[in-house]
Design a protein around this motif. Structure first.
Motif, PDB file in Angstrom:
ATOM      1  N   ALA A   1       0.848  -1.117  -0.106  1.00 44.33           N
ATOM      2  CA  ALA A   1       0.053  -0.103   0.131  1.00 44.33           C
ATOM      3  C   ALA A   1       0.777   1.202   0.140  1.00 44.33           C
ATOM      4  CB  ALA A   1      -0.885  -0.043   1.318  1.00 44.33           C
ATOM      5  N   ILE A   2       0.817   1.968  -0.973  1.00 46.85           N
ATOM      6  CA  ILE A   2       1.554   3.210  -1.117  1.00 46.85           C
ATOM      7  C   ILE A   2       0.631   4.256  -0.717  1.00 46.85           C
ATOM      8  CG2 ILE A   2       2.829   4.897  -2.756  1.00 46.85           C
ATOM      9  CD1 ILE A   2       4.251   1.935  -2.434  1.00 46.85           C
ATOM     10  N   VAL A   3       0.960   5.254   0.420  1.00 49.80           N
ATOM     11  CA  VAL A   3       0.292   6.280   0.925  1.00 49.80           C
ATOM     12  C   VAL A   3       0.884   7.466   1.151  1.00 49.80           C
ATOM     13  CG1 VAL A   3      -1.023   6.740   3.029  1.00 49.80           C
ATOM     14  CG2 VAL A   3      -0.801   4.318   2.214  1.00 49.80           C
ATOM     15  N   ALA A   4       0.300   8.544   0.789  1.00 46.49           N
ATOM     16  CA  ALA A   4       0.749   9.659   0.724  1.00 46.49           C
ATOM     17  C   ALA A   4       0.769  10.227   2.310  1.00 46.49           C
ATOM     18  CB  ALA A   4      -0.111  10.761  -0.294  1.00 46.49           C
TER      19      ALA A   4
ATOM     20  N   SER B   1      -3.033   3.188   9.066  1.00 49.26           N
ATOM     21  CA  SER B   1      -1.986   2.276   9.631  1.00 49.26           C
ATOM     22  C   SER B   1      -2.695   1.156  10.579  1.00 49.26           C
ATOM     23  CB  SER B   1      -1.191   3.335  10.707  1.00 49.26           C
ATOM     24  OG  SER B   1      -0.150   2.351  11.299  1.00 49.26           O
ATOM     25  N   LYS B   2      -3.878   1.476  11.282  1.00 48.49           N
ATOM     26  CA  LYS B   2      -4.440   0.331  11.765  1.00 48.49           C
ATOM     27  C   LYS B   2      -5.031  -0.596  10.801  1.00 48.49           C
ATOM     28  CE  LYS B   2      -8.062  -0.436  15.091  1.00 48.49           C
ATOM     29  NZ  LYS B   2      -9.073   0.221  16.176  1.00 48.49           N
TER      30      LYS B   2
ATOM     31  N   ALA C   1      -1.389  -5.870   5.181  1.00 51.99           N
ATOM     32  CA  ALA C   1      -0.736  -5.232   4.196  1.00 51.99           C
ATOM     33  C   ALA C   1       0.478  -4.193   4.312  1.00 51.99           C
ATOM     34  CB  ALA C   1      -1.853  -4.112   3.609  1.00 51.99           C
ATOM     35  N   VAL C   2       1.460  -4.093   3.307  1.00 47.11           N
ATOM     36  CA  VAL C   2       2.726  -3.652   3.670  1.00 47.11           C
ATOM     37  C   VAL C   2       2.436  -2.260   3.328  1.00 47.11           C
ATOM     38  CG1 VAL C   2       5.123  -3.478   3.189  1.00 47.11           C
ATOM     39  CG2 VAL C   2       3.687  -5.856   3.281  1.00 47.11           C
TER      40      VAL C   2
END
Length: 452
Positions: A230-233, A244-245, A252-253
């Motif tokens: 998971a790519i998160v801004a 995050s939780k 998921a990474v």
């Protein structure tokens, strides 16, 4: 004679000047749009089962009846509030620069429904769209027979299925798919993404997703998958905690990505204007690297070309007319603040003549709060849509600045152009639908290709 919004003949731009006829003029497109609600948009159909889980079920059944084309593609699912489309387009451009054939599915369109579906940055042809529609029609009949409780699909569900079918038939390796609304119950979430992306989250679609960032983030988190990246801004603290939780709960990474530095963006030659695009570019690069972990051949040396070559209309698009015009579809609190910051930076702190029109389901007060400080004068108008907000109501939200209301964009744009003095800039914003209309008025073509 077509005019540019000020009464002058519209300029033509050669072979790539493509103007589609108005929507719903072909039998296939008529049929496709018949599964939507004119008042709410392509994601709603009064004849559909309204339970949210059916959005996923109908789409999955349609895909399976089409032979599960999505299973033959590496899927990147792009959720978030701000910058979804830009991030998806940047990712597709990065992949193309690495020699990877990618499909790009985004929404909404500006001037042509075909803009939603692209392969290697090129818009689907009218013939291919019609063929894809013909191909999905028998599957709609089959779905009605197999699961009558589902009701009818929506236009968005059908378009999602036929887009993925087109990508597979076009021998794409990757499909970059922009989420329609939210994530958890969105039709696009019927796919199984190899990489999930979440761009910055802010307030939008609050009737459907909830009124707080925590609630909205929990819906966006629905695109995460066990064991997948998971790519998160960078996010607001509340949204970041929820994501995050959620990532931990599904294994998921999660990789949180900071924006490119100004120096790095300059070194790469990032073509998209506005500091906020540095965050979108960084997320797109990270998603490309995550795809490489699934065997997609991404080349680091192609980053500069991928960021440099992209043209993405309607997102801080500067039209070099007299006066210059900025086109941007900002329609919520976060995007309005980002647009105001971009105008301040790009125009050396000068204020603009603001032409604004919004949909009535948006938080106009929040948008006005973000944009009022950069407005020299305001010309409130309406998009050409049954969902349009009353321009007089928008006008009443502005204070301490000259405001006029107009029933149509051409009149508002004409008045703003007539009032503009040397050195001033116009900004047309509030809705991507309004931006699309503006591009038509200004004689700008449908973006047949996003890069050369």
């Amino acid at each position: 004679m077509r005019c540019d919004g000020y009464g002058r003949p519209a300029r033509r731009t050669g072979a790539e000047h493509v103007h589609d006829p108005p929507l719903a003029t072909s039998p296939g497109l008529d049929w496709l749009l018949g599964f939507s609600d004119a008042a709410r948009g392509v994601g709603w159909n009064a004849r559909s089962n309204p339970s949210l889980e059916w959005n996923l079920r109908r789409t999955r059944v349609l895909l399976d009846l089409l032979g599960a084309p999505d299973r033959r593609l590496a899927i990147v699912l792009v959720a978030g509030t701000k910058g979804k489309g830009s991030t998806a387009a940047l990712l597709a451009s990065l992949l193309a620069a690495s020699g990877v054939r990618a499909g790009l599915y985004t929404k909404p369109h500006l001037q042509s429904y075909r803009e939603r579906i692209r392969v290697d940055g090129e818009v689907i042809s009218t013939a291919d769209l019609e063929s894809a529609i013909v191909g999905v029609r028998p599957q709609v009949r089959a779905m009605r027979r197999l699961i009558p409780a589902a009701g009818e699909p929506t236009t968005f569900e059908l378009t999602t299925a036929l887009a993925l079918g087109h990508f597979a038939a076009s021998a794409c390796t990757v499909a970059v798919v922009e989420v329609g609304l939210g994530g958890r119950f969105d039709a696009t979430n019927a796919t199984d993404p190899h990489v999930s992306v979440i761009t910055p989250i802010s307030h939008d679609h609050m009737r459907e997703l909830g009124s707080t960032l925590r609630l909205i983030a929990s819906e966006k988190a629905g695109v995460l998958r066990p064991g997948r990246i998971a790519i998160v801004a960078l996010q607001d603290t509340a949204a970041a905690a929820v994501l995050s939780k959620a990532a931990k709960s599904v294994a998921a990474v999660l990789r949180e990505i900071s924006p490119l530095s100004a120096e790095a963006a300059t070194r790469y030659g990032l073509a998209l204007r506005g500091a906020y695009q540095r965050q979108n570019a960084a997320v797109a690069i990270a998603a490309s690297r995550a795809l490489a972990e699934h065997g997609v051949p991404f080349r680091e040396r192609a980053i500069a070309r991928g960021l440099r070559q992209l043209r993405w209309p309607g997102r801080f698009e500067l039209v070099p007319s007299r006066p210059p015009i900025v086109l941007d579809g900002a329609h919520n609190d976060g995007s309005a603040l980002a647009l105001a910051a971009a105008i301040h930076a790009e125009l050396d702190g000068r204020r603009v003549r603001l032409v604004i029109g919004m949909m009535k389901d948006k938080d106009a007060r929040a948008v006005v709060r973000g944009l009022a400080p950069i407005a020299l004068a305001v010309y409130a108008t309406r998009p050409d849509s049954p969902r349009a907000a009353d321009p007089n109501e928008i006008a009443r939200l502005f204070h301490h600045v000259p405001v006029r209301a107009f029933d149509d964009l051409a009149s508002a744009l004409g008045a703003a152009g007539a009032d503009a003095r040397t050195g001033e800039t116009l900004c047309i914003t509030g809705s991507l639908a309004l931006v699309g209309q503006a591009r038509n008025l200004l004689g700008l073509p449908v973006a047949a290709r996003l890069w050369d």
